[in-house]
Design a protein around this motif. Structure first.
Motif, PDB file in Angstrom:
ATOM      1  N   ARG A  43      17.340 -28.834  26.688  1.00 30.69           N
ATOM      2  CA  ARG A  43      17.607 -28.030  25.500  1.00 30.69           C
ATOM      3  C   ARG A  43      17.836 -28.926  24.276  1.00 30.69           C
ATOM      4  N   TYR A  44      18.507 -30.061  24.468  1.00 34.88           N
ATOM      5  CA  TYR A  44      18.744 -31.009  23.380  1.00 34.88           C
ATOM      6  C   TYR A  44      17.422 -31.520  22.810  1.00 34.88           C
ATOM      7  N   PHE A  45      16.522 -31.968  23.690  1.00 35.35           N
ATOM      8  CA  PHE A  45      15.231 -32.465  23.216  1.00 35.35           C
ATOM      9  C   PHE A  45      14.406 -31.358  22.568  1.00 35.35           C
ATOM     10  N   ASN A  46      14.533 -30.152  23.103  1.00 39.27           N
ATOM     11  CA  ASN A  46      13.780 -29.028  22.551  1.00 39.27           C
ATOM     12  C   ASN A  46      14.291 -28.631  21.164  1.00 39.27           C
ATOM     13  N   SER A  47      15.608 -28.532  21.020  1.00 34.64           N
ATOM     14  CA  SER A  47      16.166 -28.035  19.758  1.00 34.64           C
ATOM     15  C   SER A  47      16.185 -29.098  18.660  1.00 34.64           C
ATOM     16  N   GLN A  48      16.404 -30.354  19.041  1.00 34.58           N
ATOM     17  CA  GLN A  48      16.533 -31.403  18.039  1.00 34.58           C
ATOM     18  C   GLN A  48      15.198 -32.024  17.624  1.00 34.58           C
ATOM     19  N   PHE A  49      14.233 -32.035  18.545  1.00 32.13           N
ATOM     20  CA  PHE A  49      12.988 -32.738  18.265  1.00 32.13           C
ATOM     21  C   PHE A  49      11.745 -31.869  18.449  1.00 32.13           C
ATOM     22  N   GLY A  50      11.959 -30.583  18.767  1.00 33.92           N
ATOM     23  CA  GLY A  50      10.847 -29.652  18.849  1.00 33.92           C
ATOM     24  C   GLY A  50       9.913 -29.877  20.019  1.00 33.92           C
ATOM     25  N   LEU A  51      10.388 -30.518  21.090  1.00 37.87           N
ATOM     26  CA  LEU A  51       9.524 -30.784  22.242  1.00 37.87           C
ATOM     27  C   LEU A  51       9.447 -29.551  23.137  1.00 37.87           C
ATOM     28  N   ASP A  52       8.296 -29.360  23.778  1.00 37.72           N
ATOM     29  CA  ASP A  52       8.123 -28.217  24.662  1.00 37.72           C
ATOM     30  C   ASP A  52       8.768 -28.499  26.014  1.00 37.72           C
ATOM     31  N   VAL A  53       8.631 -27.542  26.954  1.00 35.31           N
ATOM     32  CA  VAL A  53       9.292 -27.656  28.260  1.00 35.31           C
ATOM     33  C   VAL A  53       8.835 -28.905  28.998  1.00 35.31           C
ATOM     34  N   LYS A  54       7.538 -29.168  28.990  1.00 28.11           N
ATOM     35  CA  LYS A  54       6.996 -30.308  29.739  1.00 28.11           C
ATOM     36  C   LYS A  54       7.520 -31.625  29.178  1.00 28.11           C
ATOM     37  N   ALA A  55       7.444 -31.799  27.855  1.00 28.97           N
ATOM     38  CA  ALA A  55       7.893 -33.043  27.237  1.00 28.97           C
ATOM     39  C   ALA A  55       9.408 -33.203  27.358  1.00 28.97           C
ATOM     40  N   SER A  56      10.168 -32.103  27.176  1.00 29.54           N
ATOM     41  CA  SER A  56      11.619 -32.156  27.300  1.00 29.54           C
ATOM     42  C   SER A  56      12.031 -32.564  28.705  1.00 29.54           C
ATOM     43  N   SER A  57      11.359 -31.992  29.705  1.00 33.72           N
ATOM     44  CA  SER A  57      11.686 -32.305  31.091  1.00 33.72           C
ATOM     45  C   SER A  57      11.350 -33.752  31.414  1.00 33.72           C
ATOM     46  N   PHE A  58      10.202 -34.227  30.895  1.00 33.04           N
ATOM     47  CA  PHE A  58       9.808 -35.612  31.161  1.00 33.04           C
ATOM     48  C   PHE A  58      10.837 -36.587  30.599  1.00 33.04           C
ATOM     49  N   LEU A  59      11.242 -36.381  29.352  1.00 34.91           N
ATOM     50  CA  LEU A  59      12.218 -37.286  28.756  1.00 34.91           C
ATOM     51  C   LEU A  59      13.588 -37.146  29.426  1.00 34.91           C
ATOM     52  N   SER A  60      13.909 -35.969  29.943  1.00 32.29           N
ATOM     53  CA  SER A  60      15.176 -35.771  30.636  1.00 32.29           C
ATOM     54  C   SER A  60      15.226 -36.519  31.958  1.00 32.29           C
ATOM     55  N   VAL A  61      14.073 -36.877  32.505  1.00 32.09           N
ATOM     56  CA  VAL A  61      14.011 -37.614  33.762  1.00 32.09           C
ATOM     57  C   VAL A  61      14.526 -39.035  33.587  1.00 32.09           C
ATOM     58  N   LEU A  62      14.198 -39.659  32.459  1.00 32.64           N
ATOM     59  CA  LEU A  62      14.479 -41.085  32.284  1.00 32.64           C
ATOM     60  C   LEU A  62      15.963 -41.432  32.453  1.00 32.64           C
ATOM     61  N   PRO A  63      16.910 -40.660  31.884  1.00 32.20           N
ATOM     62  CA  PRO A  63      18.323 -40.993  32.119  1.00 32.20           C
ATOM     63  C   PRO A  63      18.720 -40.915  33.589  1.00 32.20           C
ATOM     64  N   TRP A  64      18.131 -39.978  34.334  1.00 28.94           N
ATOM     65  CA  TRP A  64      18.495 -39.852  35.747  1.00 28.94           C
ATOM     66  C   TRP A  64      17.939 -41.007  36.569  1.00 28.94           C
ATOM     67  N   VAL A  65      16.767 -41.504  36.203  1.00 25.07           N
ATOM     68  CA  VAL A  65      16.237 -42.708  36.862  1.00 25.07           C
ATOM     69  C   VAL A  65      17.202 -43.871  36.647  1.00 25.07           C
ATOM     70  N   ALA A  66      17.649 -44.018  35.407  1.00 18.80           N
ATOM     71  CA  ALA A  66      18.588 -45.098  35.089  1.00 18.80           C
ATOM     72  C   ALA A  66      19.896 -44.926  35.850  1.00 18.80           C
ATOM     73  N   MET A  67      20.376 -43.691  35.964  1.00 21.17           N
ATOM     74  CA  MET A  67      21.641 -43.465  36.668  1.00 21.17           C
ATOM     75  C   MET A  67      21.506 -43.761  38.153  1.00 21.17           C
ATOM     76  N   ALA A  68      20.366 -43.384  38.752  1.00 21.72           N
ATOM     77  CA  ALA A  68      20.154 -43.685  40.174  1.00 21.72           C
ATOM     78  C   ALA A  68      20.193 -45.190  40.411  1.00 21.72           C
ATOM     79  N   ILE A  69      19.603 -45.958  39.504  1.00 22.67           N
ATOM     80  CA  ILE A  69      19.625 -47.422  39.617  1.00 22.67           C
ATOM     81  C   ILE A  69      21.052 -47.943  39.450  1.00 22.67           C
ATOM     82  N   GLY A  70      21.751 -47.447  38.417  1.00 25.27           N
ATOM     83  CA  GLY A  70      23.123 -47.886  38.180  1.00 25.27           C
ATOM     84  C   GLY A  70      24.060 -47.537  39.322  1.00 25.27           C
TER      85      GLY A  70
END
Length: 454
Positions: A219-246
């Motif tokens: 929702r943050y990526f969608n409301s702040q940067f106008g990204l659609d569901v696919k793009a918002s979901s893709f960018l939302s993945v990156l923090p979780w990848v980093a957290m799994a590593i951490g």
């Protein structure tokens, strides 16, 4: 649900407050069985308790689409029941890790277990938009597939895992039998213990940041940067990848420091907890400062020039000139980030949206760093329950995780209210940062790994 809430919100006309309430309903049920799940895992077979939980949450996942069609209250009920099933997972896994894994490998095993949740979030954020797109924009099939997946997991779990963990049985012989009822637990001793309350504070703040991220990032990526569901979901993945590593890195660091006696157990837990709390707080404060409309114009200009490659030459200049420009900018093209590729795929140009592009890249970098550092808490407070108690580790974790679920649920709902009334993501980030800094101080003062209850 963090992905599905976007198309479902459009379909049913939900406000941000309603979206927050839908996400929070899960955590309300999750809170109840976290509290009782710790006791059940200590008193009964942790394998059976976890199996029953998977059956319940998978069944209610299947019921999500028809309940949404019936109205908000049926959906709230189904989401809360799904939370009831999933709430037993973490406290039960504490007993399983305690029962199967030797002490010298428990921090890394806990880290691996915790990262499973993040890997699940990654897979769901990647697969959910594809499933929704393949079903013509409808979310129903997504819930059906995930519900069936739970039952398929049970087919593997039941025959592959023994009834009782052998190390857990040994611990019970050494430290006495498990409590036969909730009333037999030493609640007065637990509730007057400062270390327990330090864990409660840290776990609750972790629940706030974790649940807010998993519920609101798309929702943050969608409301702040106008990204659609696919793009918002893709960018939302990156923090979780980093957290799994951490998270996994945290377990290995903790075991190394403890087994090699580089630091005491308490010093190891405190170090990882402070880094895992203060680091995310700093990232959130920068994120609040850099929110659209908050970054000073001069700084925005410098950030844009630093992260934005030269604009491509207009088509009217001719193919030859374009080819020359591409050659000159080849090095910059090789350094294009995943974020820039998403921007290109969603039609955000290099010149017209340069400022938005720079802010988006900055926001993603901060969120990735924040979640990677947050993962370090797996070797901090999240491993301390097993340090301070042998017999009641699952009870203690279940109780503090119940607090985390409740705090996370309340803050997810509060975020919806804040966005409806102020449209301020900066305020959301500042509040979470303040919570992180508070938790860090509490753990430094009151946290310890010395045995408390056995």
């Amino acid at each position: 649900m963090s992905v599905a809430v976007l198309p479902m919100g459009e379909k049913y006309g939900w406000s941000d407050t309603v979206k927050g309430a839908v996400s929070s309903a899960f955590n309300l049920g999750h809170t109840i069985t976290n509290f009782y799940g710790g006791y059940l895992a200590a008193a009964y077979s942790p394998k059976k308790v976890l199996s029953l939980g998977v059956i319940v949450w998978s069944a209610f996942t299947l019921l999500t689409p028809p309940s949404a069609a019936m109205g908000l209250w049926p959906l709230f009920f189904v989401r809360a029941c799904m939370g009831l099933g999933e709430g037993v997972a973490y406290p039960t896994m504490q007993s399983i890790i305690k029962g199967w894994v030797p002490k010298e490998r428990r921090s890394r095993s806990l880290g691996l277990m915790y990262s499973g949740h993040q890997i699940g979030s990654i897979l769901s954020l990647l697969l959910s938009p594809l499933i929704i797109a393949a079903s013509g924009g409808h979310c129903d099939y997504m819930f059906y597939l995930y519900g069936i997946a739970g039952f398929l997991w049970l087919v593997l779990w039941e025959p592959l895992v023994s009834k009782e963990p052998p190390l857990l049985a040994h611990d019970h012989k050494a430290h006495g039998p498990a409590p036969t009822s909730m009333r037999d637990l030493p609640w007065r001793m637990i509730l007057t213990n400062k270390v327990f309350w330090a864990l409660m504070v840290c776990h609750s703040v972790f629940g706030i940041i974790y649940n807010t991220a998993i519920s609101w990032l798309p929702r943050y990526f969608n409301s702040q940067f106008g990204l659609d569901v696919k793009a918002s979901s893709f960018l939302s993945v990156l923090p979780w990848v980093a957290m799994a590593i951490g998270t996994n890195l945290s377990g290995w660091i903790a075991d190394f420091c403890i087994n090699r006696k580089v630091l005491s157990v308490t010093a190891t837990r405190k170090t990882l907890q402070v880094v895992g709390s203060v680091g995310p707080a700093v990232c959130l404060l920068y994120l609040a400062w850099s929110a659209p409309g908050s970054m000073p114009a001069a700084v925005q200009s410098s950030v844009v020039s630093a992260v934005t490659p030269p604009p491509p030459v207009a088509a009217e200049a001719g193919a030859a000139l374009n080819a020359a420009a591409v050659t000159v900018a080849a090095d910059a093209a090789r350094r294009r980030t995943l974020v820039e590729m998403v921007l290109s795929s969603t039609g955000m140009g290099h010149t017209a949206a340069a400022q938005d592009s720079a802010q988006l890249q900055f926001a993603v970098a901060l969120l990735v760093t924040m979640m990677a550092l947050l993962g370090l808490q797996a070797g901090g407070f999240a491993s301390t329950h097993q340090d301070i108690s042998t017999r009641m580790a699952s009870v203690l974790f279940g109780t503090t995780n119940a607090g985390a679920s409740l705090a996370g649920s309340m803050f997810v709902y509060l975020t919806g209210l804040i966005l409806d009334y102020t449209q301020s993501w900066a305020l959301v980030f500042q509040l979470i940062a303040a919570c992180c800094l508070t938790a860090s101080g509490v753990f430094v003062v009151y946290g310890t790994s010395d045995p408390q209850f056995d």
